[in-house]
Design a protein around this motif. Structure first.
Motif, PDB file in Angstrom:
ATOM      1  N   ALA A 105      -1.070 -27.926  33.174  1.00  0.00           N
ATOM      2  CA  ALA A 105      -0.192 -28.001  32.002  1.00  0.00           C
ATOM      3  C   ALA A 105       0.852 -26.897  31.988  1.00  0.00           C
ATOM      4  O   ALA A 105       1.821 -26.969  31.231  1.00  0.00           O
ATOM      5  CB  ALA A 105      -1.024 -27.949  30.720  1.00  0.00           C
ATOM      6  N   VAL A 134       5.222 -27.445  24.934  1.00  0.00           N
ATOM      7  CA  VAL A 134       4.592 -28.561  25.647  1.00  0.00           C
ATOM      8  C   VAL A 134       3.263 -28.121  26.249  1.00  0.00           C
ATOM      9  O   VAL A 134       2.262 -28.847  26.198  1.00  0.00           O
ATOM     10  CB  VAL A 134       5.539 -29.096  26.747  1.00  0.00           C
ATOM     11  CG1 VAL A 134       4.840 -30.150  27.596  1.00  0.00           C
ATOM     12  CG2 VAL A 134       6.800 -29.681  26.115  1.00  0.00           C
ATOM     13  N   MET A 135       3.237 -26.922  26.835  1.00  0.00           N
ATOM     14  CA  MET A 135       2.000 -26.392  27.415  1.00  0.00           C
ATOM     15  C   MET A 135       0.907 -26.267  26.353  1.00  0.00           C
ATOM     16  O   MET A 135      -0.248 -26.654  26.580  1.00  0.00           O
ATOM     17  CB  MET A 135       2.267 -25.030  28.045  1.00  0.00           C
ATOM     18  CG  MET A 135       3.079 -25.069  29.323  1.00  0.00           C
ATOM     19  SD  MET A 135       3.729 -23.423  29.772  1.00  0.00           S
ATOM     20  CE  MET A 135       2.267 -22.405  29.591  1.00  0.00           C
ATOM     21  N   ALA A 138      -0.493 -29.645  25.525  1.00  0.00           N
ATOM     22  CA  ALA A 138      -1.366 -30.150  26.584  1.00  0.00           C
ATOM     23  C   ALA A 138      -2.733 -29.478  26.544  1.00  0.00           C
ATOM     24  O   ALA A 138      -3.764 -30.119  26.764  1.00  0.00           O
ATOM     25  CB  ALA A 138      -0.711 -29.929  27.945  1.00  0.00           C
ATOM     26  N   GLY A 249       4.271 -33.017  30.413  1.00  0.00           N
ATOM     27  CA  GLY A 249       3.438 -32.920  29.217  1.00  0.00           C
ATOM     28  C   GLY A 249       3.006 -34.268  28.681  1.00  0.00           C
ATOM     29  O   GLY A 249       2.115 -34.340  27.828  1.00  0.00           O
ATOM     30  N   VAL A 278       3.033 -31.780  21.761  1.00  0.00           N
ATOM     31  CA  VAL A 278       3.738 -32.191  22.973  1.00  0.00           C
ATOM     32  C   VAL A 278       5.031 -32.918  22.615  1.00  0.00           C
ATOM     33  O   VAL A 278       6.098 -32.651  23.183  1.00  0.00           O
ATOM     34  CB  VAL A 278       2.847 -33.088  23.856  1.00  0.00           C
ATOM     35  CG1 VAL A 278       3.684 -33.759  24.950  1.00  0.00           C
ATOM     36  CG2 VAL A 278       1.735 -32.268  24.495  1.00  0.00           C
TER      37      VAL A 278
END
Length: 315
Positions: A105, A134-135, A138, A249, A278
């Motif tokens: 991720a 986004v990380m 995830a 993602g 995300v």
């Protein structure tokens, strides 16, 4: 200097490709007891045939690599196809699957920094702001999980290999196109995995595959390799590795959705929160921005929105 966002249409292939990659998580569970190298060698061999046939029907003509292109493409196959699969399988022996997934991720941030440098441009501030979002999403989808030092090392290798799958394609995409890069990556990866399969699992290992496992290999070859590779590299060439990297993602939420449909159960609150995060990160990183066409006061040229990145020279 930030580069303008690409039209949504150029992002769709990558979004579909990452959705297919997410779907592979559920399908791959059927291959847990299968001979790893042999199953993957069959997968990439079948994908190569499919790609060559469809490329011919589409009027695409992959060209033979030359000079340094062999290094880029072989490195892509070794890292993104062979070592990545090994890292995932060996990693889950020392860590929960979520640990490896969390490491992967982190790809958006790595691509957001390194990708633009390979494309001879500065990293986009918009992408660098969105990548951690986004990380985080995830991680919420996948969870964290328990691990040991060896598991962390395998997870880090998986992260590097996943990023290399995109970054090593950047220098050769202008000449080879998404079709050519996909074809060469799959046949090179297939040959390497076949050698590993014969030497480590035996020449008759393919006979150990059950009917269900053959069906899984077929799905992975067609949808997750032949189709997803071309779609992904099309978006990378159109919008650049940094911005395309945010789309990775999508894979965890897609995996959760497919798992739900296949009977794995309804996701918990943290998964739904992760999916929302995300989406928020993608909106932040991919939203269009109005950037004037022409030259800035420092003389730097600004390309029109949606224009592909300047091709890197290759030999």
């Amino acid at each position: 200097m930030d580069t303008p966002s690409a039209p949504f249409a150029q992002l769709v292939p990558g979004m579909v490709g990452m959705t297919l990659v997410g779907s592979s998580v559920t399908v791959s569970h059927t291959l847990v007891d299968a001979p790893l190298f042999t199953a993957q060698a069959v997968r990439y061999a079948a994908a190569t045939v499919i790609l060559m046939v469809v490329a011919r029907l589409a009027g695409a003509r992959p060209v033979w690599p030359r000079g340094r292109e062999w290094l880029w493409l072989t490195g892509l196959a070794v890292s993104g196809l062979v070592l990545f699969n090994v890292a995932v399988v060996r990693g889950v022996a020392h860590a929960e699957p979520a640990v490896v997934a969390v490491a992967v991720a982190c790809v958006p941030l790595l691509l957001g920094v390194v990708g633009p440098l390979l494309e001879r441009r500065r990293p986009s501030r918009q992408v660098l702001w969105a990548a951690p979002v986004v990380m985080t999403g995830a991680v919420l989808v996948e969870g964290t999980g328990r691990t040991d030092a060896v598991g962390v090392a395998w997870a880090a290798l998986a992260l590097g290999c996943e990023a290399a799958f995109t970054l090593l394609a950047v220098p050769v995409l202008p000449r080879h196109t998404p079709w050519g890069v996909s074809v060469h990556a799959t046949w090179l990866g297939g040959v390497l995995l076949a050698v590993l399969g014969v030497t480590r699992e035996g020449p008759s290992a393919a006979r150990e595959l059950s009917g269900t496992q053959w069906a899984a290999v077929g799905y992975l070859a067609l949808m997750v390799t032949a189709v997803a590779f071309v779609l992904w590299y099309s978006t990378v060439r159109s919008v650049g590795a940094g911005r395309a990297g945010l789309l990775t993602g999508i894979a965890p939420p897609a995996a959760a959705a497919v798992g739900t449909v296949s009977g794995a159960g309804v996701p918990g609150p943290s998964v739904w929160l992760g999916i929302a995060v995300v989406i928020a990160g993608l909106v932040v990183g991919l939203r269009p921005r109005d950037v004037p066409v022409g030259r800035l006061t420092d003389g730097t040229h600004v390309a029109p929105a949606g224009s592909p990145p300047a091709p890197a020279r290759s030999e």
